[in-house]
Design a protein around this motif. Sequence first.
Motif, PDB file in Angstrom:
ATOM      1  N   ARG A 150      29.020 -36.656 -29.210  1.00 19.19           N
ATOM      2  CA  ARG A 150      30.104 -37.186 -29.302  1.00 19.19           C
ATOM      3  C   ARG A 150      30.897 -37.685 -28.050  1.00 19.19           C
ATOM      4  O   ARG A 150      31.435 -38.765 -27.495  1.00 19.19           O
ATOM      5  CB  ARG A 150      31.265 -36.874 -30.296  1.00 19.19           C
ATOM      6  N   ARG A 151      30.968 -36.542 -27.242  1.00 16.90           N
ATOM      7  CA  ARG A 151      31.664 -36.526 -25.776  1.00 16.90           C
ATOM      8  C   ARG A 151      30.739 -37.511 -24.690  1.00 16.90           C
ATOM      9  O   ARG A 151      31.408 -38.054 -23.981  1.00 16.90           O
ATOM     10  CB  ARG A 151      31.681 -35.209 -25.262  1.00 16.90           C
ATOM     11  N   ALA A 152      29.449 -37.607 -24.890  1.00 20.98           N
ATOM     12  CA  ALA A 152      28.913 -38.321 -23.854  1.00 20.98           C
ATOM     13  C   ALA A 152      29.079 -39.751 -24.213  1.00 20.98           C
ATOM     14  O   ALA A 152      29.166 -40.744 -23.424  1.00 20.98           O
ATOM     15  CB  ALA A 152      27.359 -38.079 -23.990  1.00 20.98           C
ATOM     16  N   LEU A 153      28.940 -39.982 -25.568  1.00 17.74           N
ATOM     17  CA  LEU A 153      29.270 -41.551 -26.105  1.00 17.74           C
ATOM     18  C   LEU A 153      30.927 -41.981 -25.681  1.00 17.74           C
ATOM     19  O   LEU A 153      30.969 -43.236 -25.290  1.00 17.74           O
ATOM     20  CB  LEU A 153      28.995 -41.883 -27.586  1.00 17.74           C
ATOM     21  N   THR A 154      31.644 -40.945 -25.818  1.00 16.38           N
ATOM     22  CA  THR A 154      32.964 -41.467 -25.540  1.00 16.38           C
ATOM     23  C   THR A 154      33.122 -41.548 -23.924  1.00 16.38           C
ATOM     24  O   THR A 154      33.788 -42.748 -23.578  1.00 16.38           O
ATOM     25  CB  THR A 154      33.746 -40.161 -25.934  1.00 16.38           C
ATOM     26  N   GLY A 155      32.441 -40.737 -23.347  1.00 13.98           N
ATOM     27  CA  GLY A 155      32.491 -40.863 -21.804  1.00 13.98           C
ATOM     28  C   GLY A 155      31.813 -42.406 -21.368  1.00 13.98           C
ATOM     29  O   GLY A 155      32.412 -43.029 -20.517  1.00 13.98           O
ATOM     30  N   MET A 156      30.667 -42.820 -22.262  1.00 19.71           N
ATOM     31  CA  MET A 156      30.323 -44.057 -21.627  1.00 19.71           C
ATOM     32  C   MET A 156      31.053 -45.202 -22.113  1.00 19.71           C
ATOM     33  O   MET A 156      31.120 -46.181 -21.435  1.00 19.71           O
ATOM     34  CB  MET A 156      29.039 -44.264 -22.563  1.00 19.71           C
ATOM     35  N   GLN A 190      21.368 -51.990 -19.707  1.00 17.70           N
ATOM     36  CA  GLN A 190      21.694 -50.705 -19.351  1.00 17.70           C
ATOM     37  C   GLN A 190      22.616 -50.172 -20.509  1.00 17.70           C
ATOM     38  O   GLN A 190      22.482 -49.105 -20.981  1.00 17.70           O
ATOM     39  CB  GLN A 190      22.340 -50.671 -18.113  1.00 17.70           C
ATOM     40  N   GLY A 191      23.552 -51.075 -21.289  1.00 20.39           N
ATOM     41  CA  GLY A 191      24.377 -50.791 -22.252  1.00 20.39           C
ATOM     42  C   GLY A 191      23.605 -50.238 -23.423  1.00 20.39           C
ATOM     43  O   GLY A 191      24.244 -48.974 -23.999  1.00 20.39           O
ATOM     44  N   GLN A 192      22.912 -50.938 -23.939  1.00 16.56           N
ATOM     45  CA  GLN A 192      22.050 -50.472 -25.000  1.00 16.56           C
ATOM     46  C   GLN A 192      21.107 -49.166 -24.777  1.00 16.56           C
ATOM     47  O   GLN A 192      20.892 -48.291 -25.513  1.00 16.56           O
ATOM     48  CB  GLN A 192      21.319 -51.517 -25.577  1.00 16.56           C
ATOM     49  N   GLU A 193      20.850 -49.133 -23.613  1.00 17.29           N
ATOM     50  CA  GLU A 193      19.692 -48.111 -23.261  1.00 17.29           C
ATOM     51  C   GLU A 193      20.461 -46.864 -23.062  1.00 17.29           C
ATOM     52  O   GLU A 193      19.815 -45.825 -23.396  1.00 17.29           O
ATOM     53  CB  GLU A 193      19.188 -48.488 -21.803  1.00 17.29           C
ATOM     54  N   ASP A 194      21.717 -46.864 -22.602  1.00 14.78           N
ATOM     55  CA  ASP A 194      22.705 -45.736 -22.411  1.00 14.78           C
ATOM     56  C   ASP A 194      23.005 -45.290 -23.895  1.00 14.78           C
ATOM     57  O   ASP A 194      22.702 -43.853 -23.839  1.00 14.78           O
ATOM     58  CB  ASP A 194      24.029 -46.113 -21.808  1.00 14.78           C
ATOM     59  N   LEU A 195      22.983 -46.004 -24.770  1.00 13.09           N
ATOM     60  CA  LEU A 195      23.364 -45.444 -26.246  1.00 13.09           C
ATOM     61  C   LEU A 195      21.964 -44.817 -26.866  1.00 13.09           C
ATOM     62  O   LEU A 195      22.054 -43.944 -27.414  1.00 13.09           O
ATOM     63  CB  LEU A 195      23.605 -46.726 -27.293  1.00 13.09           C
ATOM     64  N   ALA A 196      20.775 -45.509 -26.596  1.00 10.69           N
ATOM     65  CA  ALA A 196      19.526 -45.002 -27.005  1.00 10.69           C
ATOM     66  C   ALA A 196      19.218 -43.699 -26.357  1.00 10.69           C
ATOM     67  O   ALA A 196      18.590 -42.898 -26.840  1.00 10.69           O
ATOM     68  CB  ALA A 196      18.442 -46.063 -26.738  1.00 10.69           C
ATOM     69  N   ARG A 197      19.614 -43.378 -25.140  1.00  7.60           N
ATOM     70  CA  ARG A 197      19.385 -42.354 -24.323  1.00  7.60           C
ATOM     71  C   ARG A 197      20.156 -41.203 -24.501  1.00  7.60           C
ATOM     72  O   ARG A 197      20.121 -40.253 -23.952  1.00  7.60           O
ATOM     73  CB  ARG A 197      19.323 -42.872 -22.809  1.00  7.60           C
ATOM     74  N   ALA A 198      21.295 -41.411 -25.089  1.00  5.80           N
ATOM     75  CA  ALA A 198      22.400 -40.382 -25.419  1.00  5.80           C
ATOM     76  C   ALA A 198      21.632 -39.090 -25.936  1.00  5.80           C
ATOM     77  O   ALA A 198      21.925 -38.051 -25.122  1.00  5.80           O
ATOM     78  CB  ALA A 198      23.574 -40.847 -26.192  1.00  5.80           C
ATOM     79  N   PRO A 199      21.061 -39.306 -26.894  1.00 11.54           N
ATOM     80  CA  PRO A 199      20.319 -37.915 -27.987  1.00 11.54           C
ATOM     81  C   PRO A 199      19.180 -37.320 -26.646  1.00 11.54           C
ATOM     82  O   PRO A 199      19.372 -36.003 -26.594  1.00 11.54           O
ATOM     83  CB  PRO A 199      19.734 -38.636 -28.870  1.00 11.54           C
ATOM     84  N   GLU A 200      18.806 -38.068 -25.712  1.00  4.88           N
ATOM     85  CA  GLU A 200      17.787 -37.570 -24.731  1.00  4.88           C
ATOM     86  C   GLU A 200      18.300 -36.537 -23.810  1.00  4.88           C
ATOM     87  O   GLU A 200      17.828 -35.631 -23.236  1.00  4.88           O
ATOM     88  CB  GLU A 200      16.797 -38.262 -24.049  1.00  4.88           C
ATOM     89  N   ALA A 201      19.639 -36.646 -23.658  1.00  2.32           N
ATOM     90  CA  ALA A 201      20.353 -35.934 -22.450  1.00  2.32           C
ATOM     91  C   ALA A 201      20.848 -34.659 -23.204  1.00  2.32           C
ATOM     92  O   ALA A 201      21.101 -33.736 -22.475  1.00  2.32           O
ATOM     93  CB  ALA A 201      21.654 -36.748 -22.064  1.00  2.32           C
ATOM     94  N   ARG A 226      25.934 -32.737 -31.959  1.00  3.71           N
ATOM     95  CA  ARG A 226      26.925 -33.904 -32.498  1.00  3.71           C
ATOM     96  C   ARG A 226      28.016 -33.958 -31.704  1.00  3.71           C
ATOM     97  O   ARG A 226      28.388 -34.856 -31.025  1.00  3.71           O
ATOM     98  CB  ARG A 226      27.256 -33.724 -34.044  1.00  3.71           C
ATOM     99  N   GLY A 227      28.654 -32.543 -31.197  1.00  2.00           N
ATOM    100  CA  GLY A 227      29.815 -32.696 -30.394  1.00  2.00           C
ATOM    101  C   GLY A 227      29.458 -33.242 -29.112  1.00  2.00           C
ATOM    102  O   GLY A 227      30.287 -33.862 -28.380  1.00  2.00           O
ATOM    103  N   GLN A 228      28.251 -32.617 -28.478  1.00  8.25           N
ATOM    104  CA  GLN A 228      27.795 -33.103 -27.153  1.00  8.25           C
ATOM    105  C   GLN A 228      27.756 -34.823 -27.095  1.00  8.25           C
ATOM    106  O   GLN A 228      27.973 -35.159 -26.022  1.00  8.25           O
ATOM    107  CB  GLN A 228      26.607 -32.408 -26.738  1.00  8.25           C
TER     108      GLN A 228
END
Length: 187
Positions: A178-184, A122-133, A174-176
């Motif tokens: 950054r915020r999503a990855l910071t939250g993860m 899940q951890g790696q998938e969250d990182l890969a899925r961040a742009p999909e959001a 990029r801002g979105q």
Amino acid sequence: MLEATMFGSPTLETALANPTARLSLEERFEKEAIPHMRSLYGTAYRLTRNAADAEDLVQETLLRAYRAFAGYTPDTNIRAWLYTILYRVRADHYRRVSRSPRTVELVDEGPAVPAPQERLAQGQEDLARAPEALPECFRAAVLLRDVQDFSYDEIAAILDVPIGTVMSRIHRGRGQLRRALTGMARS
């Protein structure tokens, strides 16, 4: 060797002066367009989030490119030309899908429970899925710039929007991210 005839076939001098004149349209397409198939698929997969849909998108893109290849100007940016076709094929697909009725699969066994292996990944998938959001307009601009390394001018031509819009979408996307990855990272 090539011979000059009165019916306008190329002469040896013409063929030597213009090497692309010796190649047929099919050979030129294979030589120039097909090497970009892998990067087209990668972008299509990121856009569709589905391997089968990505394959269909790339196949339709290459089919349209092949049909229009006679109008392609040699020695111009074929990569940008192919990506323009890819995004137009995708837009056409969404237009068709939005007009058709939606079907829903009914499952009477309740919600699915992820397997333990899926939770570990899940951890790696969250990182890969961040742009999909990201919203579609931001995701397209960010992927073309940061993953495919197109210039702002090329992205503007591919997406058919002004360059200022491209810059704004990339900045906001990029801002979105950054915020999503910071939250993860915090969770």
